[in-house]
Enzyme design. Structure first.
Site, short mmCIF file in Angstrom:
data_model
loop_
_atom_site.label_atom_id
_atom_site.label_comp_id
_atom_site.label_asym_id
_atom_site.label_seq_id
_atom_site.Cartn_x
_atom_site.Cartn_y
_atom_site.Cartn_z
N GLU A 5 0.85 -1.19 0.00
CA GLU A 5 0.00 0.00 0.00
C GLU A 5 0.88 1.24 0.00
O GLU A 5 2.01 1.21 0.51
CB GLU A 5 -0.89 -0.01 1.25
CG GLU A 5 -1.85 1.16 1.35
CD GLU A 5 -2.81 1.03 2.54
OE1 GLU A 5 -3.62 1.95 2.75
OE2 GLU A 5 -2.74 0.01 3.24
N ASN B 12 -6.57 1.31 2.96
CA ASN B 12 -7.30 2.56 3.18
C ASN B 12 -6.91 3.64 2.16
O ASN B 12 -7.73 4.48 1.80
CB ASN B 12 -7.04 3.08 4.59
CG ASN B 12 -7.65 2.19 5.66
OD1 ASN B 12 -8.41 1.28 5.37
ND2 ASN B 12 -7.30 2.45 6.91
N ASN C 253 -12.15 -1.17 -0.58
CA ASN C 253 -11.44 -1.67 0.59
C ASN C 253 -12.21 -1.30 1.86
O ASN C 253 -12.56 -0.13 2.06
CB ASN C 253 -10.04 -1.05 0.67
CG ASN C 253 -9.32 -1.41 1.96
OD1 ASN C 253 -8.83 -2.53 2.12
ND2 ASN C 253 -9.25 -0.48 2.90
N GLU C 254 -12.49 -2.28 2.70
CA GLU C 254 -13.07 -2.07 4.04
C GLU C 254 -14.20 -1.03 4.03
O GLU C 254 -14.24 -0.13 4.87
CB GLU C 254 -11.98 -1.67 5.04
CG GLU C 254 -10.98 -2.78 5.30
CD GLU C 254 -9.99 -2.47 6.41
OE1 GLU C 254 -9.98 -1.32 6.92
OE2 GLU C 254 -9.20 -3.36 6.76
N TYR D 116 -6.25 -8.76 12.16
CA TYR D 116 -4.92 -8.54 12.72
C TYR D 116 -4.89 -9.07 14.15
O TYR D 116 -5.91 -9.13 14.83
CB TYR D 116 -4.56 -7.06 12.68
CG TYR D 116 -4.38 -6.53 11.27
CD1 TYR D 116 -3.20 -6.74 10.58
CD2 TYR D 116 -5.41 -5.85 10.63
CE1 TYR D 116 -3.02 -6.28 9.28
CE2 TYR D 116 -5.24 -5.38 9.33
CZ TYR D 116 -4.06 -5.59 8.66
OH TYR D 116 -3.89 -5.14 7.38
N GLU E 241 -6.03 -9.23 3.91
CA GLU E 241 -5.18 -8.54 4.89
C GLU E 241 -5.14 -9.38 6.15
O GLU E 241 -6.18 -9.65 6.75
CB GLU E 241 -5.70 -7.14 5.23
CG GLU E 241 -5.47 -6.09 4.16
CD GLU E 241 -5.83 -4.68 4.63
OE1 GLU E 241 -5.62 -4.37 5.83
OE2 GLU E 241 -6.33 -3.90 3.80
N GLN F 230 1.90 -6.15 5.61
CA GLN F 230 2.17 -6.00 4.19
C GLN F 230 3.49 -6.68 3.86
O GLN F 230 3.92 -7.54 4.63
CB GLN F 230 2.16 -4.53 3.82
CG GLN F 230 0.77 -3.90 4.00
CD GLN F 230 0.72 -2.44 3.58
OE1 GLN F 230 1.57 -1.91 2.89
NE2 GLN F 230 -0.32 -1.77 4.03
#
Length: 502
Positions: free
Chosen positions: A26, A71, A171-172, A243, A291, A351
């Site tokens: 990203e 993001n 994304n999200e 996460y 992710e 990442q």
């Protein structure tokens, strides 16, 4: 303590999709600038890409790399990253409160992918933008020529189409923090219409729609049900993110959190089946876990950087320095993905470089492998083929996350060519070895290829630029094959790879 395991050649879970070992980059922190791209670095190639980083990425053999966010993508204009570098605008990135100079864009990223032996998994902006920008981006990337956007790519110096087949639709979008955050219905409708437009260009594209950002979201799992209700027929995968953290410094609770990941996958698998039945569809949507990683070491530092009233260029954001304890967690996460490979077809470690990453660099200096590099390396190298359904009987413990958590976390993969069998095993017990006893069924004549072990007396031991080999795998010889059984002593708090020729 003894744990008995049965591994049968015919008890298969699924054929593992190689994309389970994909990655993510990203425009965040030093992932791009100072990570993969640093003109003037002693190892930089003619395009400014760091050769030392490329070597480490190629070693991981990661099939796809998701880009440009994250993001970041939800307020990103892809057009800013193409054309002559001297004419590209500097923008403010609202997601991470930094300046983006756009010296790397889609064309350069595709070039980097070719050098890294990976393929691009591109994301389109469905936050501040929508269908029109997405279809233009697709045409720019994939059409041979003779149209406005494809000819513009050719004018920029890339005559051949990039032929990107895997696309993320936003994304999200369930997250209130996301630029352009939407309700499940709003997003599902937009994703459906965007998907239909993109398929109007190329029916063979694979499209990923946004699921929940994590399983603690208030809208989970209703979000997935509503989104898929709107776009089931036009999507191929739904994305999940997760996460892991150990803020309370409780190792057993921390390592038990892989069970939460398993429940997450199970729940969304059920939602997929429900919508599939509701739609009377023959298609089964897959899960793209695009992710995942450990993320908590840098949280305080990140808060301090983001609190400053400034817009820095490529700051040291999300630079978790991973310790040995994180090796055990990442090993458990990968085992979960292998065991749930019937559902999870794509997964991206988040990442790849510097930003919560297995690879770290110094500006102008060294690149090195973080501790978590190694379990990802071994899973990527030897975790391709058929995931086996193991029968496991051994001691357990209760945790805040789940009761009866097995001390042994294990998965097994029978290779694509049928010639090898690999066990990935984590002993979660803090002070007792596990006597592993695996009964092999249908694997006559098995021979030991190697046994790899990672363990360390200090859970907080880390690798650094000056001491890059503090936590590394070692070859050991505790495993024996006798009477159709594999027997090995797995040290307390250890990650192990046992490879057999079969």
């Amino acid at each position: 303590m003894k744990t008995n395991v049965v591994a049968h050649r015919d008890f298969r879970i699924a054929t593992i999709d190689a994309r389970l070992y994909s990655s993510f980059l990203e425009h965040l922190g030093r992932a791009i600038y100072g990570g993969i791209y640093e003109p003037g670095h002693p190892t930089a190639d003619e395009d400014g890409f760091r050769r030392d980083v490329l070597d480490l990425v190629r070693e991981l053999d990661t099939p796809y790399c998701r880009y440009p966010g994250g993001n970041f993508v939800s307020a990103y204009n892809w057009e800013d990253g193409v054309g002559p570098r001297s004419e590209r605008p500097v923008r403010l990135d609202l997601a991470w409160r930094t300046r983006e100079g756009n010296q790397i864009g889609v064309n350069e990223f595709v070039d980097w992918c070719k050098k890294a032996n990976t393929k691009p998994m591109l994301a389109v902006n469905l936050g501040s933008r929508g269908l029109d920008a997405a279809r233009n981006f697709l045409e720019y990337c994939n059409h041979p020529g003779g149209t406005y956007w494809s000819d513009l790519r050719r004018k920029h110096g890339w005559s051949n189409p990039h032929d990107v087949k895997l696309w993320c639709l936003g994304n999200e979008m369930d997250g209130p923090w996301q630029v352009g955050h939407k309700s499940a219905y709003e997003y599902g409708r937009l994703a459906d219409e965007t998907a239909k437009a993109m398929r109007g260009f190329d029916k063979s594209l694979e499209l990923v729609v946004c699921g929940s950002s994590n399983s603690d979201m208030k809208t989970y799992p209703q979000w997935e049900a509503e989104v898929l209700d709107q776009c089931y027929d036009s999507a191929d995968y739904i994305s999940l993110h997760m996460y892991f953290a150990n803020r309370e410094k409780n190792t057993l609770n921390y390592l038990a959190r892989a069970t939460k990941l398993d429940r997450y996958i199970t729940t969304i698998g059920g939602v997929i089946d429900y919508i599939k039945a509701k739609k009377r569809s023959k298609k089964t949507i897959g899960i793209s876990f695009d992710e995942w990683n450990v993320w908590y070491h840098s949280n305080q530092q990140d808060k301090e950087i983001l609190a400053r009233d400034e817009w820095p260029d490529a700051p040291h954001l999300l630079e978790d320095i991973y310790n040995f304890e994180d090796v055990l967690q990442v090993g458990g996460i990968l085992n979960t993905f292998i065991r749930r490979s019937d559902r999870v077809r794509i997964a991206c470690i988040a990442q790849l470089v510097n930003v919560i990453a297995p690879i770290m660099t110094e500006d102008g200096g060294a690149a090195w492998r973080q501790t978590i590099y190694y379990p990802f390396y071994y899973a990527s190298r030897y975790g391709r083929g058929s995931a086996l359904q193991l029968v496991v009987d051994g001691p357990t413990y209760d945790s805040d996350e789940e009761n009866e958590v097995p001390y042994l976390d294990v998965s097994a993969v029978h290779s694509e060519d049928g010639r090898s069998l690999t066990f990935f095993a984590v002993n979660r017990h803090p002070d007792k070895a596990l006597d592993l006893d695996v009964r092999l069924e249908g694997f006559g004549g098995a021979r030991l290829i190697e046994q790899v072990e990672m363990t360390h007396g200090d859970l907080e031991a880390v690798n650094t630029a000056r001491r890059p080999e503090t936590v590394v795998p070692t070859q050991v010889e505790s495993a024996k094959i006798e009477d159709g059984r594999v027997r090995a002593a797995l040290k307390p708090l250890s990650y192990n790879v046992i490879r057999l020729s079969v």
